[in-house]
Design a protein around this motif. Structure first.
Motif, PDB file in Angstrom:
ATOM      1  N   ASP A 206       0.792  -1.146  -0.059  1.00  0.00           N
ATOM      2  CA  ASP A 206       0.038   0.057   0.044  1.00  0.00           C
ATOM      3  C   ASP A 206       0.929   1.261   0.038  1.00  0.00           C
ATOM      4  O   ASP A 206       0.631   2.328  -0.622  1.00  0.00           O
ATOM      5  N   PHE A 207       2.004   1.165   0.966  1.00  0.00           N
ATOM      6  CA  PHE A 207       2.956   2.215   0.813  1.00  0.00           C
ATOM      7  C   PHE A 207       3.317   2.646  -0.616  1.00  0.00           C
ATOM      8  O   PHE A 207       3.431   3.845  -1.136  1.00  0.00           O
ATOM      9  N   TYR A 208       3.899   1.544  -1.450  1.00  0.00           N
ATOM     10  CA  TYR A 208       4.373   1.642  -2.666  1.00  0.00           C
ATOM     11  C   TYR A 208       3.420   2.323  -3.535  1.00  0.00           C
ATOM     12  O   TYR A 208       3.560   3.161  -4.349  1.00  0.00           O
ATOM     13  N   TYR A 209       2.077   1.726  -3.542  1.00  0.00           N
ATOM     14  CA  TYR A 209       1.060   2.345  -4.645  1.00  0.00           C
ATOM     15  C   TYR A 209       0.711   3.888  -4.141  1.00  0.00           C
ATOM     16  O   TYR A 209       0.479   4.611  -4.839  1.00  0.00           O
ATOM     17  N   GLU A 210       0.849   4.088  -2.732  1.00  0.00           N
ATOM     18  CA  GLU A 210       0.605   5.539  -2.389  1.00  0.00           C
ATOM     19  C   GLU A 210       1.677   6.492  -3.070  1.00  0.00           C
ATOM     20  O   GLU A 210       1.168   7.730  -3.486  1.00  0.00           O
ATOM     21  N   ILE A 211       2.801   5.882  -3.120  1.00  0.00           N
ATOM     22  CA  ILE A 211       3.747   6.855  -3.756  1.00  0.00           C
ATOM     23  C   ILE A 211       3.629   6.916  -5.155  1.00  0.00           C
ATOM     24  O   ILE A 211       3.891   8.032  -6.012  1.00  0.00           O
ATOM     25  N   ILE A 212       3.087   6.071  -5.731  1.00  0.00           N
ATOM     26  CA  ILE A 212       2.844   5.852  -7.315  1.00  0.00           C
ATOM     27  C   ILE A 212       1.784   6.870  -7.557  1.00  0.00           C
ATOM     28  O   ILE A 212       2.037   7.533  -8.683  1.00  0.00           O
ATOM     29  N   ASP A 213       0.712   6.711  -6.802  1.00  0.00           N
ATOM     30  CA  ASP A 213      -0.398   7.758  -6.996  1.00  0.00           C
ATOM     31  C   ASP A 213       0.196   9.123  -6.743  1.00  0.00           C
ATOM     32  O   ASP A 213      -0.395  10.067  -7.641  1.00  0.00           O
ATOM     33  N   ALA A 214       1.103   9.397  -5.745  1.00  0.00           N
ATOM     34  CA  ALA A 214       1.593  10.901  -5.597  1.00  0.00           C
ATOM     35  C   ALA A 214       2.261  11.255  -6.841  1.00  0.00           C
ATOM     36  O   ALA A 214       1.963  12.498  -7.407  1.00  0.00           O
ATOM     37  N   PHE A 215       2.877  10.482  -7.575  1.00  0.00           N
ATOM     38  CA  PHE A 215       3.710  10.753  -8.877  1.00  0.00           C
ATOM     39  C   PHE A 215       2.880  11.112  -9.855  1.00  0.00           C
ATOM     40  O   PHE A 215       2.960  12.022 -10.877  1.00  0.00           O
ATOM     41  N   ILE A 216       1.795  10.279  -9.892  1.00  0.00           N
ATOM     42  CA  ILE A 216       0.690  10.502 -11.065  1.00  0.00           C
ATOM     43  C   ILE A 216       0.056  11.940 -10.955  1.00  0.00           C
ATOM     44  O   ILE A 216      -0.218  12.458 -11.800  1.00  0.00           O
ATOM     45  N   GLN A 217      -0.107  12.364  -9.628  1.00  0.00           N
ATOM     46  CA  GLN A 217      -0.663  13.528  -9.299  1.00  0.00           C
ATOM     47  C   GLN A 217       0.222  14.676  -9.588  1.00  0.00           C
ATOM     48  O   GLN A 217      -0.041  15.667  -9.924  1.00  0.00           O
ATOM     49  N   GLN A 218       1.618  14.389  -9.201  1.00  0.00           N
ATOM     50  CA  GLN A 218       2.650  15.384  -9.305  1.00  0.00           C
ATOM     51  C   GLN A 218       3.576  14.979 -10.165  1.00  0.00           C
ATOM     52  O   GLN A 218       5.164  14.784  -9.814  1.00  0.00           O
ATOM     53  N   PRO A 219       3.495  14.733 -11.211  1.00  0.00           N
ATOM     54  CA  PRO A 219       4.428  14.360 -12.307  1.00  0.00           C
ATOM     55  C   PRO A 219       5.829  15.388 -12.460  1.00  0.00           C
ATOM     56  O   PRO A 219       6.404  15.085 -13.266  1.00  0.00           O
ATOM     57  N   GLN A 220       5.691  16.442 -12.158  1.00  0.00           N
ATOM     58  CA  GLN A 220       6.938  17.194 -12.292  1.00  0.00           C
ATOM     59  C   GLN A 220       7.816  17.051 -11.021  1.00  0.00           C
ATOM     60  O   GLN A 220       8.997  17.744 -11.054  1.00  0.00           O
ATOM     61  N   LYS A 221       7.488  16.287 -10.274  1.00  0.00           N
ATOM     62  CA  LYS A 221       8.635  15.703  -9.071  1.00  0.00           C
ATOM     63  C   LYS A 221       9.674  14.741  -9.440  1.00  0.00           C
ATOM     64  O   LYS A 221       9.178  14.112 -10.276  1.00  0.00           O
ATOM     65  N   ASP A 222      10.773  14.985  -8.903  1.00  0.00           N
ATOM     66  CA  ASP A 222      12.000  14.090  -9.334  1.00  0.00           C
ATOM     67  C   ASP A 222      11.585  13.046  -8.219  1.00  0.00           C
ATOM     68  O   ASP A 222      11.179  13.047  -7.310  1.00  0.00           O
ATOM     69  N   LEU A 223      12.504  11.863  -8.666  1.00  0.00           N
ATOM     70  CA  LEU A 223      12.232  10.887  -7.748  1.00  0.00           C
ATOM     71  C   LEU A 223      12.622  10.810  -6.251  1.00  0.00           C
ATOM     72  O   LEU A 223      11.827  10.544  -5.376  1.00  0.00           O
ATOM     73  N   LEU A 224      13.875  11.433  -6.160  1.00  0.00           N
ATOM     74  CA  LEU A 224      14.411  11.500  -4.689  1.00  0.00           C
ATOM     75  C   LEU A 224      13.350  12.358  -4.037  1.00  0.00           C
ATOM     76  O   LEU A 224      13.135  11.930  -2.605  1.00  0.00           O
ATOM     77  N   SER A 225      13.235  13.464  -4.212  1.00  0.00           N
ATOM     78  CA  SER A 225      12.430  14.469  -3.086  1.00  0.00           C
ATOM     79  C   SER A 225      11.113  13.940  -2.785  1.00  0.00           C
ATOM     80  O   SER A 225      10.627  14.221  -1.720  1.00  0.00           O
ATOM     81  N   LEU A 226      10.444  13.417  -3.871  1.00  0.00           N
ATOM     82  CA  LEU A 226       9.046  12.820  -3.602  1.00  0.00           C
ATOM     83  C   LEU A 226       9.112  11.723  -2.661  1.00  0.00           C
ATOM     84  O   LEU A 226       8.392  11.508  -1.580  1.00  0.00           O
ATOM     85  N   ILE A 227       9.973  10.695  -2.977  1.00  0.00           N
ATOM     86  CA  ILE A 227       9.947   9.353  -2.222  1.00  0.00           C
ATOM     87  C   ILE A 227      10.520   9.725  -0.657  1.00  0.00           C
ATOM     88  O   ILE A 227       9.934   9.114   0.061  1.00  0.00           O
ATOM     89  N   GLU A 228      11.687  10.599  -0.860  1.00  0.00           N
ATOM     90  CA  GLU A 228      12.068  11.174   0.487  1.00  0.00           C
ATOM     91  C   GLU A 228      11.006  11.448   1.261  1.00  0.00           C
ATOM     92  O   GLU A 228      11.000  11.451   2.740  1.00  0.00           O
ATOM     93  N   SER A 229      10.224  12.530   0.891  1.00  0.00           N
ATOM     94  CA  SER A 229       9.187  13.069   1.831  1.00  0.00           C
ATOM     95  C   SER A 229       8.329  11.894   2.250  1.00  0.00           C
ATOM     96  O   SER A 229       7.796  12.159   3.251  1.00  0.00           O
TER      97      SER A 229
END
Length: 414
Positions: A206-229
């Motif tokens: 569920d945690f991984y899918y939550e991060i995936i959904d966050a990227f879909i909603q915020q595609p301007q984010k780079d990998l590290l900054s969003l995942i680290e948050s």
């Protein structure tokens, strides 16, 4: 020339293709070129030792991509009985190693734990360089963009003829290009990634899918900054090493989001009635609502074939593999082949290429507007042709493997 350069072939086709163009340039400058053939690696290693014994005074450089030759391969590395990496042929023969990495460093977590001393690494995205400087400060790493591919074939006459065709293409010839939109990229079936994620414990999944959904909603984010948050939300006291270890597990997230947007871009165009010629492996596994608007190669084509498809396209579609401060070689290859590169943007691209001047940007936030953007291009072929000519000139001046070789040359200890 007192320097010999080692390139690798027959490990990864696309990287062999890049290496061939670099080798061609360095050979034209008088460098001696040696090849490590991964179909005959033991023999290649023996030949290398023989060459260095014959002329030990020559400075020798390994010029490789994605740790090929630096991945603890048999015949090149010594591994003890406990499986511990001891030394490599590069250290034994005092060979300088220049390593161009065209993926995010998270894909090389294990290899980065023990590298050849003095290895110089290059990343094609400035975010990747920052990642290396943060987590691997002892490994020298600098920014070097990728480059565009030209057509390579055994026959020099055919190669020259193809280049001249694109170079001298008139507007009347250009508008007769058979493909309106071409996309040259393999597809990674999401079902394969789902199987990997669904094998995890429920909380992790569920945690991984939550991060995936966050990227879909915020595609301007780079990998590290969003995942680290998200990781620090769960554990604010994560150490650098714990964060690095956690990032190593995020490859599935990266593959998911790049595949998701890649598929979505093609699907939106096809469902809007725009014909798209898709060149790459596994696209037939996608369930399409409008398959009549798609021509799918159905197999992995080599780099030369992809170049040829781009040379016959008016528009070359690109979706970034989540490079937010870099570029993909598809963009530069499209430019060199006289196609209009249509791509999502990055900080690096915005700094170097103006929209509707040398390429055309679309926004991952508003992919629903992509069909109208493509239609507006196709309705104005004169403008597309003008963009393609400016782009080709720009790429020839600044974004070929010859230009990258000029940079790499400065790093060699001559």
């Amino acid at each position: 020339m007192s320097t010999r350069i080692i390139f690798c072939k027959n490990a990864v086709e696309t990287l062999t293709y890049f290496s061939m163009q670099l080798a061609e340039t360095f050979a034209s400058w008088g460098y001696e070129i040696l090849w490590m053939d991964f179909d005959m690696l033991g023999l290649s290693a023996w030949k290398l030792r023989q060459a260095l014994q014959k002329e030990p005074q020559k400075h020798t450089v390994l010029l490789t991509f994605n740790f090929i030759g630096l991945s603890y391969e048999e015949n090149l590395w010594e591994i003890d009985e406990d499986g511990e990496v001891q030394t490599s042929i590069w250290e034994q023969l005092d060979i300088q190693c220049l390593n161009m990495v065209v993926d995010h460093p998270i894909y090389y977590y294990k290899l980065l734990q023990k590298t050849v001393p003095g290895m110089q690494m290059f990343c094609l995205d400035r975010d990747h360089v920052a990642y290396m400087q943060r987590f691997y400060p002892k490994i020298a790493c600098d920014f070097l963009p990728t480059a565009g591919n030209k057509y390579l074939e055994n026959s020099t006459a055919k190669e020259t003829a193809q280049e001249n065709l694109v170079q001298e293409e008139t507007f009347a010839q250009w508008v007769k290009r058979p493909y309106s939109v071409v996309f040259t990229a393999n597809y990674v079936p999401l079902t394969n990634i789902k199987k990997q994620l669904n094998g995890l414990d429920t909380d992790y999944r569920d945690f991984y899918y939550e991060i995936i959904d966050a990227f879909i909603q915020q595609p301007q984010k780079d990998l590290l900054s969003l995942i680290e948050s998200y990781l620090r939300r769960e554990d604010p006291d994560l150490t650098q090493m714990q964060l690095l270890d956690a990032m190593n597990t995020m490859q599935a997230v990266d593959l998911w989001i790049r595949t998701c947007f890649r598929e979505k871009a093609v699907r939106i165009l096809a469902e809007a009635g725009i014909p798209v010629h898709v060149v790459g492996q596994d696209w037939e596994q996608v369930c399409w609502k409008q398959p009549k608007n798609l021509t799918i190669s159905g197999k992995a084509l080599d780099s030369a074939q992809c170049v040829q498809f781009m040379s016959q396209a008016k528009i070359a579609l690109n979706t970034m593999p989540w490079f937010k401060d870099g570029a993909h070689d598809r963009i530069f290859t499209a430019m060199l082949q006289g196609a209009v590169s249509l791509t999502d943007d990055s900080k690096y691209l915005r700094e170097n290429f103006q929209d509707w001047d040398t390429l055309v940007y679309y926004d991952l936030h508003t992919l629903e507007q992509l069909p109208e953007l493509v239609c507006s291009l196709l309705r104005d072929p004169e403008r597309m042709y003008a963009i393609s000519r400016r782009a080709k000139e720009t790429a020839e001046q600044s974004h070929t493997w010859k230009q990258r070789a000029q940079v790499l040359r400065k790093w060699m200890d001559l």
